[in-house]
Design a protein around this motif. Sequence first.
Motif, mmCIF file in Angstrom:
data_model
loop_
_atom_site.group_PDB
_atom_site.id
_atom_site.type_symbol
_atom_site.label_atom_id
_atom_site.label_comp_id
_atom_site.label_asym_id
_atom_site.label_seq_id
_atom_site.Cartn_x
_atom_site.Cartn_y
_atom_site.Cartn_z
ATOM 1 N N LEU A 1 0.836 -1.198 0.000
ATOM 2 C CA LEU A 1 0.000 0.000 0.000
ATOM 3 C C LEU A 1 0.873 1.251 0.000
ATOM 4 N N TRP A 2 0.474 2.219 -0.784
ATOM 5 C CA TRP A 2 1.126 3.509 -0.926
ATOM 6 C C TRP A 2 0.558 4.483 0.115
ATOM 7 N N PRO A 3 1.088 5.711 0.220
ATOM 8 C CA PRO A 3 0.500 6.698 1.136
ATOM 9 C C PRO A 3 -0.861 7.166 0.632
ATOM 10 N N ARG A 4 -1.876 7.035 1.448
ATOM 11 C CA ARG A 4 -3.220 7.481 1.078
ATOM 12 C C ARG A 4 -3.506 8.904 1.562
ATOM 13 N N ASN A 5 -2.677 9.451 2.429
ATOM 14 C CA ASN A 5 -2.944 10.770 2.987
ATOM 15 C C ASN A 5 -3.055 11.808 1.873
ATOM 16 N N LEU A 6 -4.061 12.660 1.947
ATOM 17 C CA LEU A 6 -4.364 13.616 0.885
ATOM 18 C C LEU A 6 -3.350 14.745 0.783
ATOM 19 N N ASN A 7 -2.490 14.902 1.777
ATOM 20 C CA ASN A 7 -1.454 15.925 1.725
ATOM 21 C C ASN A 7 -0.191 15.450 1.008
ATOM 22 N N THR A 8 -0.207 14.249 0.504
ATOM 23 C CA THR A 8 0.893 13.760 -0.316
ATOM 24 C C THR A 8 0.802 14.390 -1.698
ATOM 25 N N ALA A 9 1.915 14.935 -2.183
ATOM 26 C CA ALA A 9 1.916 15.530 -3.521
ATOM 27 C C ALA A 9 1.476 14.497 -4.544
ATOM 28 N N ALA A 10 0.695 14.923 -5.521
ATOM 29 C CA ALA A 10 0.105 13.995 -6.489
ATOM 30 C C ALA A 10 1.172 13.174 -7.202
ATOM 31 N N ALA A 11 2.262 13.805 -7.621
ATOM 32 C CA ALA A 11 3.302 13.069 -8.351
ATOM 33 C C ALA A 11 4.010 12.061 -7.453
ATOM 34 N N VAL A 12 4.176 12.408 -6.176
ATOM 35 C CA VAL A 12 4.792 11.466 -5.228
ATOM 36 C C VAL A 12 3.878 10.270 -5.023
ATOM 37 N N GLN A 13 2.600 10.526 -4.853
ATOM 38 C CA GLN A 13 1.669 9.412 -4.677
ATOM 39 C C GLN A 13 1.588 8.553 -5.939
ATOM 40 N N ASP A 14 1.626 9.185 -7.096
ATOM 41 C CA ASP A 14 1.603 8.423 -8.341
ATOM 42 C C ASP A 14 2.797 7.478 -8.430
ATOM 43 N N GLU A 15 3.974 7.971 -8.044
ATOM 44 C CA GLU A 15 5.160 7.108 -8.071
ATOM 45 C C GLU A 15 5.038 5.981 -7.053
ATOM 46 N N ALA A 16 4.495 6.277 -5.886
ATOM 47 C CA ALA A 16 4.334 5.233 -4.866
ATOM 48 C C ALA A 16 3.354 4.167 -5.326
ATOM 49 N N ASP B 1 -5.785 3.353 6.083
ATOM 50 C CA ASP B 1 -6.396 4.654 5.857
ATOM 51 C C ASP B 1 -5.321 5.723 5.683
ATOM 52 N N GLY B 2 -5.726 6.985 5.792
ATOM 53 C CA GLY B 2 -4.799 8.078 5.513
ATOM 54 C C GLY B 2 -4.217 8.748 6.731
ATOM 55 N N GLN B 3 -4.378 8.140 7.923
ATOM 56 C CA GLN B 3 -3.933 8.845 9.121
ATOM 57 C C GLN B 3 -2.437 9.120 9.071
ATOM 58 N N GLU B 4 -2.093 10.349 9.420
ATOM 59 C CA GLU B 4 -0.743 10.861 9.198
ATOM 60 C C GLU B 4 0.326 10.259 10.095
ATOM 61 N N ARG B 5 -0.048 9.626 11.187
ATOM 62 C CA ARG B 5 0.957 9.108 12.118
ATOM 63 C C ARG B 5 1.542 7.772 11.689
ATOM 64 N N ILE B 6 1.003 7.152 10.633
ATOM 65 C CA ILE B 6 1.523 5.888 10.109
ATOM 66 C C ILE B 6 2.631 6.194 9.113
ATOM 67 N N LEU B 7 3.711 5.441 9.150
ATOM 68 C CA LEU B 7 4.905 5.809 8.403
ATOM 69 C C LEU B 7 4.678 6.016 6.918
ATOM 70 N N ARG B 8 3.922 5.126 6.266
ATOM 71 C CA ARG B 8 3.767 5.285 4.810
ATOM 72 C C ARG B 8 3.111 6.621 4.492
ATOM 73 N N ASN B 9 2.206 7.094 5.374
ATOM 74 C CA ASN B 9 1.583 8.393 5.184
ATOM 75 C C ASN B 9 2.501 9.534 5.595
#
Length: 433
Positions: free
Chosen positions: A212-227, A267-275
Amino acid sequence: MTPRALALGVLGAALTAPLLVAPAAADVRETPRTGFERSGGARWTTQPEEQELLARVDRDSPRVAVDRVGTTRRGRPLQLVRIGATTPPTAARTARGNSVLLLCTQHGDEPSGREACLSTVRDLAYTKDRRTLRFLERTSVLVVPTVNPDGRAAGTRGNADGTDINRDHIALRTAEARTVAALLRDYRPDTIHDLHEYGPTPPYYVKDLLALWPRNLNTAAAVQDEARTLSERYVRPSAAAAGFSTGIYGIWTDPVTGEPVRQVAGDGQERILRNTAGIKHSVGLLAETRTDPLTEEEKADPALNNRRRVHSQQAALTGLFDFVDQRRTRIEAATGLARLAGYADRGPVYLGGADNDPATPEETLEDPPCGYRLTRGQYAEVADELELHGVRSRADGDGVLVPLRQSLRDLVPLLLDERAAYHLTAADPANTC
């Protein structure tokens, strides 16, 4: 399927010759082996054996350095392995160039990732393969073989305090999470691979390897796309090519149709490392291998189960290194632009939601303040955590101002806005900065 057949053999797009390979058979006899390997998978590598192996590669290989970067509550070392082509990469060089960070065994009762990381360190330390060395010329490899050594010693998910480290990457209350935060701040890894294990729920949640990639919405779109590309086009296909079934972490699927049935985690909670990694502009990925015996043979012989778990982690690493080698330019563009975007101080910040769960209006700061003001007392309570995160602040009258106009812009409200789920303190929004 042998451990060496899967260890660091990076498959090309057409499954051609591996990019990263283990030492030749003759070399293996001369290089250290993990306790897991010596036992044929009958037991996990002990901590003294881990220390012996790391000391050996540190001594033998000029391209490797092993640093003590932290200490657990029980006094055990938290160690970072730095691997380059000819000499160990420095923090400055790593932050400027391309890098990948492996974080192994955040949960102490999930040992297979640690075994894959230890064999990876050894293989990269001793390899003479030209393509592997060329890879190391262009990408620094960082490894924390055991993020949670106290939990590993006790066989527990949490650390010595019983804290789940993978729920502490915002508050930073544990020595382990503080160490990881400092590494992310100082080395700025482009790609982070976080190795875990999970217990299945038949018949809906039973794949050999989940990612699973980072689901948090504050992740830059291009970073999430690469993940997401890392997961869907590299890690999962690499595991499948090695004979493992794969899926998306946290999603139950219908055993007949393969369609999603229910989301139970991820989920997208920010305290989890992938997020946290995504918010901090790294291409982060969670990889989870299935723990329970799959066959009667595995039930009768735990070594078979253990080897299968480690092999699936090694197969995931195969995809990871292939991804970095083939998409290095795209990765650097995505992470580099994301690190600069915060200085523009534009766009909403999300206090909730995920890429598959839109944020509500209450969870969305459509027009965020230009910063947050802390009293001197508040700042004294959270100054260490802000510094570890790499968040900038400055004196402002009788207090301290934390501006949003900085690289970690979207992290600031998550730390300081009273509406954020895991805020450190409730600071006052500033309308002028």
